[in-house]
Design a protein around this motif. Sequence first.
Motif, PDB file in Angstrom:
ATOM      1  N   ASP A 103      -7.560  -0.153  -1.541  1.00 62.15           N
ATOM      2  CA  ASP A 103      -7.771   1.123  -2.249  1.00 62.15           C
ATOM      3  C   ASP A 103      -6.568   1.521  -3.106  1.00 62.15           C
ATOM      4  O   ASP A 103      -6.680   2.422  -3.927  1.00 62.15           O
ATOM      5  CB  ASP A 103      -8.036   2.249  -1.241  1.00 62.15           C
ATOM      6  N   ASP A 104      -5.438   0.868  -2.887  1.00 57.45           N
ATOM      7  CA  ASP A 104      -4.205   1.321  -3.533  1.00 57.45           C
ATOM      8  C   ASP A 104      -3.790   0.472  -4.730  1.00 57.45           C
ATOM      9  O   ASP A 104      -2.924   0.883  -5.500  1.00 57.45           O
ATOM     10  CB  ASP A 104      -3.063   1.327  -2.501  1.00 57.45           C
ATOM     11  N   VAL A 105      -4.349  -0.732  -4.852  1.00 55.58           N
ATOM     12  CA  VAL A 105      -3.922  -1.601  -5.957  1.00 55.58           C
ATOM     13  C   VAL A 105      -5.113  -1.887  -6.878  1.00 55.58           C
ATOM     14  O   VAL A 105      -6.268  -1.651  -6.512  1.00 55.58           O
ATOM     15  CB  VAL A 105      -3.301  -2.926  -5.440  1.00 55.58           C
ATOM     16  N   ASP A 106      -4.806  -2.395  -8.063  1.00 56.07           N
ATOM     17  CA  ASP A 106      -5.856  -2.659  -9.055  1.00 56.07           C
ATOM     18  C   ASP A 106      -6.079  -4.143  -9.282  1.00 56.07           C
ATOM     19  O   ASP A 106      -7.158  -4.567  -9.665  1.00 56.07           O
ATOM     20  CB  ASP A 106      -5.466  -2.027 -10.399  1.00 56.07           C
TER      21      ASP A 106
ATOM     22  N   MET B  10       4.134   5.455  -5.633  1.00 57.81           N
ATOM     23  CA  MET B  10       4.222   5.363  -7.098  1.00 57.81           C
ATOM     24  C   MET B  10       3.109   6.180  -7.762  1.00 57.81           C
ATOM     25  O   MET B  10       3.301   6.805  -8.794  1.00 57.81           O
ATOM     26  CB  MET B  10       4.179   3.894  -7.548  1.00 57.81           C
ATOM     27  N   ARG B  11       1.946   6.223  -7.130  1.00 61.69           N
ATOM     28  CA  ARG B  11       0.832   6.987  -7.711  1.00 61.69           C
ATOM     29  C   ARG B  11       1.042   8.497  -7.599  1.00 61.69           C
ATOM     30  O   ARG B  11       0.407   9.261  -8.317  1.00 61.69           O
ATOM     31  CB  ARG B  11      -0.481   6.597  -7.056  1.00 61.69           C
TER      32      ARG B  11
ATOM     33  N   ALA C  55       0.843  -1.214   0.000  1.00 59.79           N
ATOM     34  CA  ALA C  55       0.000   0.000   0.000  1.00 59.79           C
ATOM     35  C   ALA C  55       0.868   1.250   0.000  1.00 59.79           C
ATOM     36  O   ALA C  55       0.618   2.209  -0.746  1.00 59.79           O
ATOM     37  CB  ALA C  55      -0.924  -0.018   1.217  1.00 59.79           C
ATOM     38  N   GLN C  56       1.900   1.228   0.836  1.00 57.84           N
ATOM     39  CA  GLN C  56       2.784   2.403   0.930  1.00 57.84           C
ATOM     40  C   GLN C  56       3.521   2.631  -0.397  1.00 57.84           C
ATOM     41  O   GLN C  56       3.624   3.767  -0.884  1.00 57.84           O
ATOM     42  CB  GLN C  56       3.788   2.150   2.056  1.00 57.84           C
TER      43      GLN C  56
ATOM     44  N   LEU D 270      -1.091   4.542 -13.057  1.00 61.14           N
ATOM     45  CA  LEU D 270      -0.406   3.245 -13.132  1.00 61.14           C
ATOM     46  C   LEU D 270      -1.383   2.144 -12.743  1.00 61.14           C
ATOM     47  O   LEU D 270      -2.308   2.376 -11.954  1.00 61.14           O
ATOM     48  CB  LEU D 270       0.781   3.209 -12.163  1.00 61.14           C
ATOM     49  N   GLU D 271      -1.155   0.937 -13.266  1.00 65.18           N
ATOM     50  CA  GLU D 271      -1.921  -0.227 -12.808  1.00 65.18           C
ATOM     51  C   GLU D 271      -0.987  -1.051 -11.931  1.00 65.18           C
ATOM     52  O   GLU D 271       0.119  -1.415 -12.358  1.00 65.18           O
ATOM     53  CB  GLU D 271      -2.369  -1.072 -13.987  1.00 65.18           C
ATOM     54  N   LEU D 272      -1.439  -1.346 -10.714  1.00 68.00           N
ATOM     55  CA  LEU D 272      -0.554  -1.970  -9.734  1.00 68.00           C
ATOM     56  C   LEU D 272      -1.116  -3.314  -9.275  1.00 68.00           C
ATOM     57  O   LEU D 272      -2.304  -3.449  -8.986  1.00 68.00           O
ATOM     58  CB  LEU D 272      -0.368  -1.021  -8.551  1.00 68.00           C
TER      59      LEU D 272
END
Length: 496
Positions: free
Chosen positions: A227-230, A192-193, A186-187, A199-201
């Motif tokens: 909430d932070d990754v896709d 990166m965002r 998440a961090q 970006l797609e993570l």
Amino acid sequence: MDPRRRVAPVPRRLFGSFVEHLGRCVYTGIYEPEHPTADADGFRGDVLALVRELGVTTVRYPGGNFVSSYRWEDGVGPVDKRPARLDLAWHSLETNAFGLDEFMRWVGKAGVDPIMAVNLGTRGTAEAVDLLEYANHRGGSHLADQRRDNGAVDPYGIKLWCLGNEMDGPWQVGQRSATEYGRLAAQTAKAMRRFDPDLELVACGSSHLGMPTFGSWERDVLTEAYDDVDLISLHAYYQPVDDDLASFLASAEDMDRYIDAVTAIADSVGAIRRSTKKIMIAFDEWNVWYQSAAPSTPPSGEDWPVAPPLLEDHYSVADAVVVGGLLISLLRHSDRVTAACQAQLVNVIAPIMTEPGGSAWRQTIFHPFARTARHAQGAVLDVLRDGSTTTTDRYGEIDAVDAVSTWDDSSGEMTVFLVNRVLDTPAEVTIDVAGAQVSDIIECVTVGGTDLHAKNTLDGPDHAAPRPNGSARGGDASVQLTLPPASWTMLRLRAA
Ligand code: AHR
């Protein structure tokens, strides 16, 4: 199958592959400057031609287990200044002659999109953001200017990033607990965002379905990082157990259940958070793998060889049928699986093999992949199956025939991929193209049905080259065909 009942547009990224610094995948695989077909960059021309024929759309790099102790900076800049390092994952010596800039040049020549993995084993957020700056920033900052000085003026624009690899594996350098990894993912994603929100993570899922961490790992990682990754990654490798070929042929059952389970877990985390967002799946390592050297037992000893031959499985016709079946499973789930990578591309559990200094050739598993990648176009259709079943030791009673179909509005072409999973009985199949009229059978080809144990060799013959299946007869709204026992078939129709 009904052209109006669509699962999703075919995600072209389903036909991805994987290049890891492992064994001879890079060195004497895609890269061999001394090879007679090598170009000015040292890329083997014969391998590039086969990669294009295979129809690969995306390539994940540089690992795999390798990435968990990799320093990406070692692989950029003047080659004679790059350090040789001990690769802790595969007990090899990494010369770093091939690194990010070489990979991106190779990607351009192969006509594929990159998927980049960052090291969250021995390293963390700072190094991941450094790599992103080097790769994607246009210039004017230290690392972006370094890339420009190294010859790549334009930023690479890499969109899809994997946040580590198999972080629950005890074999992994830097193994972590789910919560620890979820927080780090998440961090890193947040950082990166800040550079690029689009970006797609990809967060790491469990290393495989058999891990004791499976299930709770996905839940706990997504609880931290939803909430932070896709996407969340899945890995699965199949092999016959105790010569049980019937269950092996039905390996797609396992893949189906794995995808359905992870989808349910991800959706349950989303529901608890009252989120409208859906986490997608990156099945970014899958294949048949005989696991003669399992990830937990990398080669050991005093020597640290450069690019030793590791995990060089030789595939049979049965393996090709299984690979065709696994692609059916991935397509069937294309509403949730939006990226996938067959592991790996060359020499290491791979469809393409090479001789150092010599030829490159196709393994049996090359063929169903190449045909599916080329002809699965347009939208995936929901296929309703109704017919005989077969019983396997591993999965119980299952449909004898597995199938998926795609429909391309622009060409009016419908392609049906089928596997007869019964070892000794042909399957008589009727395809009911509800609501459409079949005007033409364009092509029908089959792999298998013959010597299931036959393997391709450098000098041939090619046992799994698709051969015409002359049984298909059509008219009006249906087509009949015969599937030999233990076989994969692709049928292309024109319908309106
Ligand atoms: O593809 C071979 C290895 O399998 C990869 O390095 C690792 O991610 C997996 O365990």
